[in-house]
Design an enzyme around this catalytic site. Structure first.
Site, PDB file in Angstrom:
ATOM      1  N   ASN A  12      -9.087 -14.144  -6.420  1.00 20.76           N
ATOM      2  CA  ASN A  12      -8.607 -12.839  -5.970  1.00 20.76           C
ATOM      3  C   ASN A  12      -9.862 -12.022  -5.627  1.00 20.76           C
ATOM      4  O   ASN A  12     -10.510 -11.475  -6.507  1.00 20.76           O
ATOM      5  CB  ASN A  12      -7.800 -12.192  -7.098  1.00 20.76           C
ATOM      6  CG  ASN A  12      -7.238 -10.837  -6.696  1.00 20.76           C
ATOM      7  OD1 ASN A  12      -7.567 -10.304  -5.636  1.00 20.76           O
ATOM      8  ND2 ASN A  12      -6.402 -10.270  -7.553  1.00 20.76           N
ATOM      9  N   ARG A  97      -5.541 -15.099  -3.028  1.00 14.67           N
ATOM     10  CA  ARG A  97      -4.664 -13.956  -2.811  1.00 14.67           C
ATOM     11  C   ARG A  97      -5.108 -13.276  -1.511  1.00 14.67           C
ATOM     12  O   ARG A  97      -6.273 -12.913  -1.367  1.00 14.67           O
ATOM     13  CB  ARG A  97      -4.789 -12.980  -3.963  1.00 14.67           C
ATOM     14  CG  ARG A  97      -3.970 -11.737  -3.723  1.00 14.67           C
ATOM     15  CD  ARG A  97      -4.219 -10.696  -4.763  1.00 14.67           C
ATOM     16  NE  ARG A  97      -3.365  -9.545  -4.524  1.00 14.67           N
ATOM     17  CZ  ARG A  97      -3.708  -8.296  -4.837  1.00 14.67           C
ATOM     18  NH1 ARG A  97      -4.859  -8.042  -5.414  1.00 14.67           N
ATOM     19  NH2 ARG A  97      -2.889  -7.314  -4.586  1.00 14.67           N
ATOM     20  N   HIS A 186       2.429  -6.348  -3.473  1.00 15.34           N
ATOM     21  CA  HIS A 186       2.739  -6.865  -4.824  1.00 15.34           C
ATOM     22  C   HIS A 186       3.811  -7.953  -4.755  1.00 15.34           C
ATOM     23  O   HIS A 186       4.515  -8.211  -5.729  1.00 15.34           O
ATOM     24  CB  HIS A 186       3.284  -5.765  -5.767  1.00 15.34           C
ATOM     25  CG  HIS A 186       2.297  -4.722  -6.163  1.00 15.34           C
ATOM     26  ND1 HIS A 186       2.675  -3.408  -6.388  1.00 15.34           N
ATOM     27  CD2 HIS A 186       0.975  -4.778  -6.421  1.00 15.34           C
ATOM     28  CE1 HIS A 186       1.621  -2.704  -6.739  1.00 15.34           C
ATOM     29  NE2 HIS A 186       0.566  -3.503  -6.771  1.00 15.34           N
ATOM     30  N   LEU A 215       4.854  -1.566 -12.381  1.00 14.41           N
ATOM     31  CA  LEU A 215       4.162  -0.309 -12.674  1.00 14.41           C
ATOM     32  C   LEU A 215       2.793  -0.609 -13.264  1.00 14.41           C
ATOM     33  O   LEU A 215       2.640  -0.759 -14.475  1.00 14.41           O
ATOM     34  CB  LEU A 215       5.001   0.532 -13.659  1.00 14.41           C
ATOM     35  CG  LEU A 215       6.495   0.708 -13.322  1.00 14.41           C
ATOM     36  CD1 LEU A 215       7.195   1.481 -14.430  1.00 14.41           C
ATOM     37  CD2 LEU A 215       6.663   1.410 -11.979  1.00 14.41           C
ATOM     38  N   ASN A 217      -1.641   0.084 -12.111  1.00 14.08           N
ATOM     39  CA  ASN A 217      -2.396   1.186 -11.523  1.00 14.08           C
ATOM     40  C   ASN A 217      -1.829   1.472 -10.136  1.00 14.08           C
ATOM     41  O   ASN A 217      -1.593   2.603  -9.760  1.00 14.08           O
ATOM     42  CB  ASN A 217      -3.878   0.831 -11.485  1.00 14.08           C
ATOM     43  CG  ASN A 217      -4.717   2.074 -11.507  1.00 14.08           C
ATOM     44  OD1 ASN A 217      -4.231   3.179 -11.788  1.00 14.08           O
ATOM     45  ND2 ASN A 217      -5.978   1.926 -11.181  1.00 14.08           N
ATOM     46  N   ARG A 247      -2.738   7.128  -6.357  1.00 12.80           N
ATOM     47  CA  ARG A 247      -2.109   7.300  -5.041  1.00 12.80           C
ATOM     48  C   ARG A 247      -0.863   8.165  -5.151  1.00 12.80           C
ATOM     49  O   ARG A 247      -0.119   8.081  -6.122  1.00 12.80           O
ATOM     50  CB  ARG A 247      -1.703   5.931  -4.471  1.00 12.80           C
ATOM     51  CG  ARG A 247      -2.870   5.119  -3.995  1.00 12.80           C
ATOM     52  CD  ARG A 247      -2.442   3.705  -3.618  1.00 12.80           C
ATOM     53  NE  ARG A 247      -3.159   2.727  -4.405  1.00 12.80           N
ATOM     54  CZ  ARG A 247      -2.786   1.466  -4.563  1.00 12.80           C
ATOM     55  NH1 ARG A 247      -1.697   1.007  -3.982  1.00 12.80           N
ATOM     56  NH2 ARG A 247      -3.497   0.654  -5.312  1.00 12.80           N
ATOM     57  N   GLU A 390       0.626 -13.048 -11.732  1.00 13.55           N
ATOM     58  CA  GLU A 390       0.387 -13.301 -10.316  1.00 13.55           C
ATOM     59  C   GLU A 390      -0.460 -14.552 -10.098  1.00 13.55           C
ATOM     60  O   GLU A 390      -0.262 -15.287  -9.138  1.00 13.55           O
ATOM     61  CB  GLU A 390      -0.275 -12.066  -9.673  1.00 13.55           C
ATOM     62  CG  GLU A 390       0.718 -10.917  -9.530  1.00 13.55           C
ATOM     63  CD  GLU A 390       0.061  -9.584  -9.221  1.00 13.55           C
ATOM     64  OE1 GLU A 390      -0.475  -8.974 -10.166  1.00 13.55           O
ATOM     65  OE2 GLU A 390       0.080  -9.159  -8.067  1.00 13.55           O
TER      66      GLU A 390
HETATM   67  P1  AMP Z   1      -2.368  -3.017 -14.182  1.00 12.20           P
HETATM   68  O1  AMP Z   1      -2.740  -2.471 -12.825  1.00 12.20           O
HETATM   69  O2  AMP Z   1      -1.088  -3.803 -14.153  1.00 12.20           O
HETATM   70  O3  AMP Z   1      -3.482  -3.737 -14.866  1.00 12.20           O
HETATM   71  O4  AMP Z   1      -2.041  -1.729 -15.102  1.00 12.20           O
HETATM   72  C1  AMP Z   1      -3.067  -0.856 -15.511  1.00 12.20           C
HETATM   73  C2  AMP Z   1      -2.449   0.370 -16.114  1.00 12.20           C
HETATM   74  O5  AMP Z   1      -1.557   0.023 -17.182  1.00 12.20           O
HETATM   75  C3  AMP Z   1      -3.467   1.302 -16.783  1.00 12.20           C
HETATM   76  O6  AMP Z   1      -4.018   2.196 -15.851  1.00 12.20           O
HETATM   77  C4  AMP Z   1      -2.611   2.030 -17.818  1.00 12.20           C
HETATM   78  O7  AMP Z   1      -2.073   3.210 -17.239  1.00 12.20           O
HETATM   79  C5  AMP Z   1      -1.466   1.101 -18.104  1.00 12.20           C
HETATM   80  N1  AMP Z   1      -1.498   0.559 -19.455  1.00 12.20           N
HETATM   81  C6  AMP Z   1      -2.155  -0.524 -19.909  1.00 12.20           C
HETATM   82  N2  AMP Z   1      -1.932  -0.712 -21.224  1.00 12.20           N
HETATM   83  C7  AMP Z   1      -1.115   0.290 -21.624  1.00 12.20           C
HETATM   84  C8  AMP Z   1      -0.533   0.675 -22.883  1.00 12.20           C
HETATM   85  N3  AMP Z   1      -0.724  -0.035 -23.988  1.00 12.20           N
HETATM   86  N4  AMP Z   1       0.267   1.767 -22.894  1.00 12.20           N
HETATM   87  C9  AMP Z   1       0.474   2.491 -21.778  1.00 12.20           C
HETATM   88  N5  AMP Z   1      -0.046   2.185 -20.569  1.00 12.20           N
HETATM   89  C10 AMP Z   1      -0.838   1.108 -20.498  1.00 12.20           C
END
Ligand code: AMP
Length: 415
Positions: A12, A97, A186, A215, A217, A247, A390
């Protein structure tokens, strides 16, 4: 018994980073995972974790890595040190990716010069991502020219969207001349999670309708009917739709004219504002949901507002996709926020009993890496937490294509 090559390296490649995983598709196990970041800077860092055998244990190297070629060479050295070198005959393919596949690529595709040229032609609609993906592919090709390189597109799962969901209501000639339409992103995650949700319900993907809420970043929702995507919240770029970490998601396009005419901002400044300084960060200065929850607990008003705007948009999409699907079997939460933030899940579903949706607060509070239901027994619609994967999906798609052998043409019709 002669063993067929069954390992797949998943790459990636971002503009200044490369994330990788080496998997053995004989049993879908992970052999090593890692990341090279800050490529091209003095402070480059490689973190490599072998996951099997005696070499287990994280290794970190902090030394300048000039470019993607040097990064991949460094990764290859780490893998060799674990006896997992890229020169191994057990390596079946490298799966990449690729963020934007336009309308042309509806399935994973073995990379040829012509395929690479088409990915390059899509750079204007994915200026941040596709160039990095191309560099990753070229670098991997140079390292193992004999090996199939497979491109797995973020947009592919969404190419089944009907025209009425994919079209913006703008002049058709202008839209077509500039390939302006809703592509969605995604897709690898939405595909994986919608299938895993069907499995959790003990059903075939063809038999279930799922609303997937990715959900992280970045964040996006999709409506999946019988395994096929019929709508998704991201559009021409990954800016449209849900409120994200940085965003804005949906916004009146006239806001951009206003910022130009009244605030005197340039197109590039507005681009940065909407992509990097908006969403949760714009609303409250933080994009990490953990920090936002902590601030809310301390009575912080701006953090509360950010949370409420985030959840309000999410609820609107759940309602919209309920209407798009007509019958919903499950709502699945995934990615960093979806998998971990119980308060977001609870607030998103609260008060929707009339739609057959409810969350059991005890089940919602359980922390687990496994797919699980968080709705009460009586609820008509299942609410699930389904961790996304992914890399596994890219490896699966890559291996399936390569195992199918030459002559398999996974390329869809021309746009
Ligand atoms: P990702 O892009 O899927 O890696 O998600 C990253 C986002 O997940 C971070 O910016 C956090 O806002 C959220 N996140 C990760 N761990 C937690 C947690 N234990 N509780 C709440 N939000 C989380």
């Amino acid at each position: 018994m002669t063993a067929h090559p069954s390992r797949v390296l998943v790459l990636n490649s971002g503009s200044s980073s490369v994330k990788y995983q080496l998997l053995d598709m004989a049993d879908s196990s992970r052999l090593a995972v890692g990341l090279v970041e800050r490529i091209g800077e003095e402070t480059s860092r490689l973190v490599h974790t072998p996951l099997q055998g005696d070499g287990a244990g994280k290794r970190e190297k902090n030394a300048p890595i000039a470019d993607h070629a040097a990064a991949l060479k460094a990764v290859a050295e780490e893998l060799s040190a674990d006896g997992l070198g890229l020169d191994s005959p057990e390596l079946a393919a490298i799966g990449h990716r690729v963020v934007h596949g336009g309308l042309r690529f509806t399935a994973p595709t073995v990379v040829t010069d012509e395929v690479l040229a088409e990915i390059e032609r899509l750079v204007p609609v994915a200026p941040l991502h596709n160039p990095a993906n191309i560099t990753g592919i070229r670098t991997a090709q140079a390292l193992r020219p004999d090996l199939p390189q497979v491109a797995v597109f973020d947009t592919a799962f969404h190419t089944t969207m009907p025209e009425h969901a994919a079209r913006y209501a703008i002049d058709v000639e202008t839209a077509d001349a500039h390939r302006i339409r809703r592509y969605g992103f995604h897709g690898t995650s939405h595909a994986y999670v919608s299938r895993a949700t069907a499995a959790l319900l003990g059903k075939a993907p063809e038999d279930v309708n799922v609303i997937v809420l990715h959900l992280g970043n970045g964040a996006s929702a999709s409506a999946v009917r019988g395994g096929r995507c019929v709508d998704t919240s991201m559009g021409l770029t990954p800016l449209e739709g849900l409120v994200m970490g940085t965003r804005s998601g949906d916004i009146d396009p006239a806001v951009t004219f206003h910022l130009q005419r009244v605030a005197g901002m340039s197109t590039d400044e507005i681009d940065v504002l909407l992509n990097k300084k908006s969403g949760l960060v714009g609303l409250c200065g933080d994009n990490d949901m953990r920090e936002i929850r902590r601030r809310i607990d301390e009575g912080d008003e701006r953090a509360r507002l950010a949370f409420d705007v985030y959840v309000h948009r999410l609820r609107k999409y759940i309602g919209a996709y309920y209407a798009v699907l007509g019958r919903v079997d499950a709502v699945a939460f995934t990615a960093g926020v979806g998998e971990n933030a119980a308060p977001v899940r609870e607030a998103a579903i609260a008060g929707l009993e009339e739609l057959g949706l409810a969350v059991d607060s005890g089940l919602n509070a359980v922390r687990s890496d496994e797919p699980r239901l968080i709705s009460p027994e009586y609820a008509r619609v299942a609410v699930a937490v389904v961790p996304t994967d992914e890399e596994l999906e890219i490896a699966n798609q890559t291996f399936a294509l390569v195992a199918a052998g030459p002559g398999e043409d996974a390329v869809g019709g021309l746009a």
